[in-house]
Design an enzyme around this catalytic site. Structure first.
Site, PDB file in Angstrom:
ATOM      1  N   THR A 294     -84.866  -8.140 -27.235  1.00 44.14           N
ATOM      2  CA  THR A 294     -84.771  -6.693 -26.995  1.00 44.14           C
ATOM      3  C   THR A 294     -83.339  -6.180 -27.076  1.00 44.14           C
ATOM      4  OG1 THR A 294     -84.951  -5.090 -25.174  1.00 44.14           O
ATOM      5  CG2 THR A 294     -84.832  -7.385 -24.537  1.00 44.14           C
ATOM      6  N   ASP A 295     -83.192  -4.901 -27.396  1.00 41.57           N
ATOM      7  CA  ASP A 295     -81.860  -4.265 -27.404  1.00 41.57           C
ATOM      8  C   ASP A 295     -81.262  -4.239 -25.997  1.00 41.57           C
ATOM      9  OD1 ASP A 295     -83.549  -2.320 -26.305  1.00 41.57           O
ATOM     10  OD2 ASP A 295     -83.020  -0.743 -27.746  1.00 41.57           O
ATOM     11  N   GLU A 296     -82.103  -4.418 -24.959  1.00 39.42           N
ATOM     12  CA  GLU A 296     -81.612  -4.302 -23.581  1.00 39.42           C
ATOM     13  C   GLU A 296     -80.655  -5.434 -23.212  1.00 39.42           C
ATOM     14  OE1 GLU A 296     -84.513  -2.937 -20.738  1.00 39.42           O
ATOM     15  OE2 GLU A 296     -85.740  -2.075 -22.335  1.00 39.42           O
TER      16      GLU A 296
ATOM     17  N   TYR B  85     -85.078  -7.809 -15.741  1.00 39.67           N
ATOM     18  CA  TYR B  85     -85.814  -8.017 -16.998  1.00 39.67           C
ATOM     19  C   TYR B  85     -84.855  -8.421 -18.122  1.00 39.67           C
ATOM     20  CZ  TYR B  85     -87.699  -6.687 -21.574  1.00 39.67           C
ATOM     21  OH  TYR B  85     -88.043  -6.687 -22.899  1.00 39.67           O
TER      22      TYR B  85
ATOM     23  N   LYS C 107     -84.257 -11.976 -20.306  1.00 41.67           N
ATOM     24  CA  LYS C 107     -84.382 -12.013 -21.776  1.00 41.67           C
ATOM     25  C   LYS C 107     -83.079 -12.529 -22.387  1.00 41.67           C
ATOM     26  CE  LYS C 107     -87.321 -10.736 -24.120  1.00 41.67           C
ATOM     27  NZ  LYS C 107     -88.521 -11.468 -24.664  1.00 41.67           N
TER      28      LYS C 107
HETATM   29  P1  NAD Z   1     -96.598  -6.702 -22.978  1.00 39.37           P
HETATM   30  O1  NAD Z   1     -96.217  -6.687 -21.531  1.00 39.37           O
HETATM   31  O2  NAD Z   1     -97.500  -5.636 -23.497  1.00 39.37           O
HETATM   32  O3  NAD Z   1     -97.290  -8.095 -23.350  1.00 39.37           O
HETATM   33  C1  NAD Z   1     -96.808  -9.326 -22.884  1.00 39.37           C
HETATM   34  C2  NAD Z   1     -97.859 -10.372 -23.233  1.00 39.37           C
HETATM   35  O4  NAD Z   1     -97.380 -11.648 -22.788  1.00 39.37           O
HETATM   36  C3  NAD Z   1     -99.217 -10.155 -22.518  1.00 39.37           C
HETATM   37  O5  NAD Z   1    -100.270 -10.411 -23.389  1.00 39.37           O
HETATM   38  C4  NAD Z   1     -99.193 -11.172 -21.385  1.00 39.37           C
HETATM   39  O6  NAD Z   1    -100.483 -11.585 -20.973  1.00 39.37           O
HETATM   40  C5  NAD Z   1     -98.416 -12.303 -22.043  1.00 39.37           C
HETATM   41  N1  NAD Z   1     -97.763 -13.166 -21.047  1.00 39.37           N
HETATM   42  C6  NAD Z   1     -97.025 -12.778 -19.963  1.00 39.37           C
HETATM   43  N2  NAD Z   1     -96.606 -13.868 -19.297  1.00 39.37           N
HETATM   44  C7  NAD Z   1     -97.099 -14.965 -19.972  1.00 39.37           C
HETATM   45  C8  NAD Z   1     -96.986 -16.350 -19.772  1.00 39.37           C
HETATM   46  N3  NAD Z   1     -96.305 -16.854 -18.749  1.00 39.37           N
HETATM   47  N4  NAD Z   1     -97.585 -17.162 -20.661  1.00 39.37           N
HETATM   48  C9  NAD Z   1     -98.299 -16.674 -21.712  1.00 39.37           C
HETATM   49  N5  NAD Z   1     -98.448 -15.364 -21.930  1.00 39.37           N
HETATM   50  C10 NAD Z   1     -97.841 -14.507 -21.068  1.00 39.37           C
HETATM   51  O7  NAD Z   1     -95.223  -6.729 -23.753  1.00 39.37           O
HETATM   52  P2  NAD Z   1     -94.783  -6.101 -25.157  1.00 39.37           P
HETATM   53  O8  NAD Z   1     -94.273  -4.731 -24.927  1.00 39.37           O
HETATM   54  O9  NAD Z   1     -95.836  -6.343 -26.157  1.00 39.37           O
HETATM   55  O10 NAD Z   1     -93.504  -7.022 -25.483  1.00 39.37           O
HETATM   56  C11 NAD Z   1     -93.639  -8.221 -26.230  1.00 39.37           C
HETATM   57  C12 NAD Z   1     -92.279  -8.840 -26.449  1.00 39.37           C
HETATM   58  O11 NAD Z   1     -91.431  -7.929 -27.136  1.00 39.37           O
HETATM   59  C13 NAD Z   1     -91.543  -9.205 -25.159  1.00 39.37           C
HETATM   60  O12 NAD Z   1     -90.896 -10.438 -25.349  1.00 39.37           O
HETATM   61  C14 NAD Z   1     -90.540  -8.081 -24.974  1.00 39.37           C
HETATM   62  O13 NAD Z   1     -89.405  -8.523 -24.263  1.00 39.37           O
HETATM   63  C15 NAD Z   1     -90.225  -7.755 -26.412  1.00 39.37           C
HETATM   64  N6  NAD Z   1     -89.796  -6.361 -26.666  1.00 39.37           N
HETATM   65  C16 NAD Z   1     -90.532  -5.318 -26.193  1.00 39.37           C
HETATM   66  C17 NAD Z   1     -90.136  -4.017 -26.494  1.00 39.37           C
HETATM   67  C18 NAD Z   1     -90.941  -2.820 -26.022  1.00 39.37           C
HETATM   68  O14 NAD Z   1     -90.513  -1.686 -26.236  1.00 39.37           O
HETATM   69  N7  NAD Z   1     -92.110  -2.980 -25.425  1.00 39.37           N
HETATM   70  C19 NAD Z   1     -88.992  -3.792 -27.269  1.00 39.37           C
HETATM   71  C20 NAD Z   1     -88.262  -4.912 -27.745  1.00 39.37           C
HETATM   72  C21 NAD Z   1     -88.694  -6.195 -27.446  1.00 39.37           C
HETATM   73  P1  TYD Z   2     -89.710   2.296 -20.348  1.00 37.46           P
HETATM   74  O1  TYD Z   2     -90.870   2.710 -21.176  1.00 37.46           O
HETATM   75  O2  TYD Z   2     -89.956   1.696 -19.008  1.00 37.46           O
HETATM   76  O3  TYD Z   2     -88.809   1.369 -21.271  1.00 37.46           O
HETATM   77  P2  TYD Z   2     -87.303   0.785 -21.019  1.00 37.46           P
HETATM   78  O4  TYD Z   2     -86.958   0.909 -19.581  1.00 37.46           O
HETATM   79  O5  TYD Z   2     -87.483  -0.634 -21.416  1.00 37.46           O
HETATM   80  O6  TYD Z   2     -86.413   1.567 -21.908  1.00 37.46           O
HETATM   81  O7  TYD Z   2     -88.802   3.577 -20.111  1.00 37.46           O
HETATM   82  C1  TYD Z   2     -88.252   4.314 -21.184  1.00 37.46           C
HETATM   83  C2  TYD Z   2     -87.350   5.381 -20.587  1.00 37.46           C
HETATM   84  O8  TYD Z   2     -88.150   6.313 -19.852  1.00 37.46           O
HETATM   85  C3  TYD Z   2     -86.359   4.822 -19.587  1.00 37.46           C
HETATM   86  O9  TYD Z   2     -85.126   5.555 -19.709  1.00 37.46           O
HETATM   87  C4  TYD Z   2     -86.967   5.123 -18.230  1.00 37.46           C
HETATM   88  C5  TYD Z   2     -87.741   6.399 -18.486  1.00 37.46           C
HETATM   89  N1  TYD Z   2     -88.976   6.590 -17.679  1.00 37.46           N
HETATM   90  C6  TYD Z   2     -89.168   7.775 -16.945  1.00 37.46           C
HETATM   91  O10 TYD Z   2     -88.329   8.704 -16.955  1.00 37.46           O
HETATM   92  N2  TYD Z   2     -90.317   7.906 -16.225  1.00 37.46           N
HETATM   93  C7  TYD Z   2     -91.259   6.928 -16.167  1.00 37.46           C
HETATM   94  O11 TYD Z   2     -92.288   7.103 -15.456  1.00 37.46           O
HETATM   95  C8  TYD Z   2     -91.059   5.720 -16.944  1.00 37.46           C
HETATM   96  C9  TYD Z   2     -92.079   4.628 -16.936  1.00 37.46           C
HETATM   97  C10 TYD Z   2     -89.894   5.611 -17.689  1.00 37.46           C
END
Ligand code: NAD
Ligand code: TYD
Length: 330
Positions: free
Chosen positions: A119-121, A143, A147
């Protein structure tokens, strides 16, 4: 290719599995613990075309079973919500750090390529300009710290053991099947129900929005063409302050801005994320979906797929929502 997709029942993982099965004809094994965020329903149209292993990435036996005969591992499995990591980091350490270690050991033993979805985070917040792959890692939340730890461990397996690793760091994703704890689906579902829209602080935090299929294609590019040991950023084409994201959702759902409520800010809230994706572009990847178009499609998807979110909104999610927002929203 035969791929082991860990976390393939989550939001991004399930969209990736669909893309690989549909467009690439890949043979896919999904390993997923099915936490609150992982659901078989996310793969409702693909489940019969994959081998599904219900297990945790930190469980060496489950991993040994799932990795059998694959060409590469793609690791999406993680605890992913910043607010939950602030409330209780425990599971983040176990899954994101220890789980990645167990997977790396299995990939080393099997001698297969390992793609870590990151992630960019991990770079922290940036006021101006964009992070490149060379930028220092300065995570702010439990988090992003876990990562980052995982990314460093992945890099160490390349340097120490010569494992073929690639890291792909995405910016904020949105699209179908995203669990409604995250900003966009939370606001869309609340707006569709006429509920309050809780914006943290002044709402001027900026995120770099990436449509989930664009990330899936980016990960595919990094997997196929990325050089071992390298990191590739995969950022969205547009950035937008949170308050504007919420205002757009208000308008796309035919609502009134009076639903918006500014609530207490998230502790340690990163102000802005922005990624430079030049390195991945040089491999031939390009984001295809702009935010205006992707957001409209996403709102339409949630409007048309109540079968997917109704069981979530009436289940454990209610408890989480009460805990996270109950007091702030009265
Ligand atoms: P999500 O929370 O929707 O899904 C996570 C999945 O991992 C779920 O299916 C969960 O059951 C599974 N999981 C959790 N713990 C587990 C374990 N111990 N063993 C096996 N499976 C497990 O997450 P997402 O948003 O789809 O993110 C997926 C990946 O992409 C993550 O690694 C996250 O850090 C990365 N990512 C997410 C975003 C975003 O905006 N959501 C952006 C950049 C990177
Ligand atoms: P989020 O979807 O939790 O992603 P991330 O924290 O990984 O960027 O949040 C996106 C942005 O929205 C973040 O700046 C926090 C803000 N946010 C709110 O203002 N209200 C909310 O209820 C949530 C869930 C997020």
């Amino acid at each position: 290719m035969k791929l082991l997709v860990c976390g393939g029942a989550g939001f991004i993982g399930s969209n990736f599995v669909r893309l690989r099965v549909r467009d690439h004809g890949d043979d896919v094994v999904v390993l997923d613990k099915l936490t609150y965020a992982g659901r078989r329903e996310n793969l409702h149209d693909t489940l019969d075309q994959v081998r599904f292993v219900h297990g945790a990435i930190e469980d060496p036996d489950a991993v040994a079973d799932a990795i059998e005969g694959v060409d590469a591992v793609v690791n999406f499995a993680a605890e992913t919500h910043v607010d939950r990591s602030i409330a209780d980091p425990d599971a983040f350490l176990r899954t994101n750090a220890i789980g990645t270690y167990v997977l790396l050991e299995a990939a080393r033993a099997a001698g297969v390529r390992f793609l870590q979805v990151s992630t960019d985070e991990v770079y922290g917040s940036i006021e101006e300009g964009s992070f490149t792959e060379e930028s220092p890692l300065q995570p702010s939340s439990p988090y992003s710290a876990t990562k980052t730890g995982a990314d460093l461990l992945v890099a160490s397996y390349f340097h120490t053991y010569g494992l073929e690793t690639v890291i792909c760091r995405g910016s904020n994703n949105y699209g179908p099947y995203q669990y409604p704890e995250k900003l966009i689906p939370l606001m869309v579902l609340n707006a569709l129900h006429g509920d309050k829209l809780p914006v943290y602080g002044d709402g001027m935090q900026v995120r770099n929005w990436l449509y989930v299929e664009d990330f899936g294609r980016g990960i595919g590019h990094a997997l196929a063409h990325g050089a071992p040991g390298e990191v590739y950023n995969c950022g969205g084409p547009d950035e937008c302050p949170n308050i504007e994201v919420v205002e757009r959702i208000v308008s796309l759902t035919g609502n009134d801005a009076s639903l918006i409520e500014h609530v207490t800010d998230r502790p340690g809230h990163d102000r802005r994320y922005s990624l430079s994706s030049e390195k991945l572009r040089a491999l031939g990847w390009e984001a295809q979906v702009h935010f205006a178009e992707g957001l409209e499609q996403t709102v339409a998807w949630y409007r048309e797929n109540a079968w997917w979110w109704e069981p979530i909104r009436s289940g454990d999610y209610r408890e989480y929502y009460e805990r996270q927002y109950g007091r702030a929203l009265g």
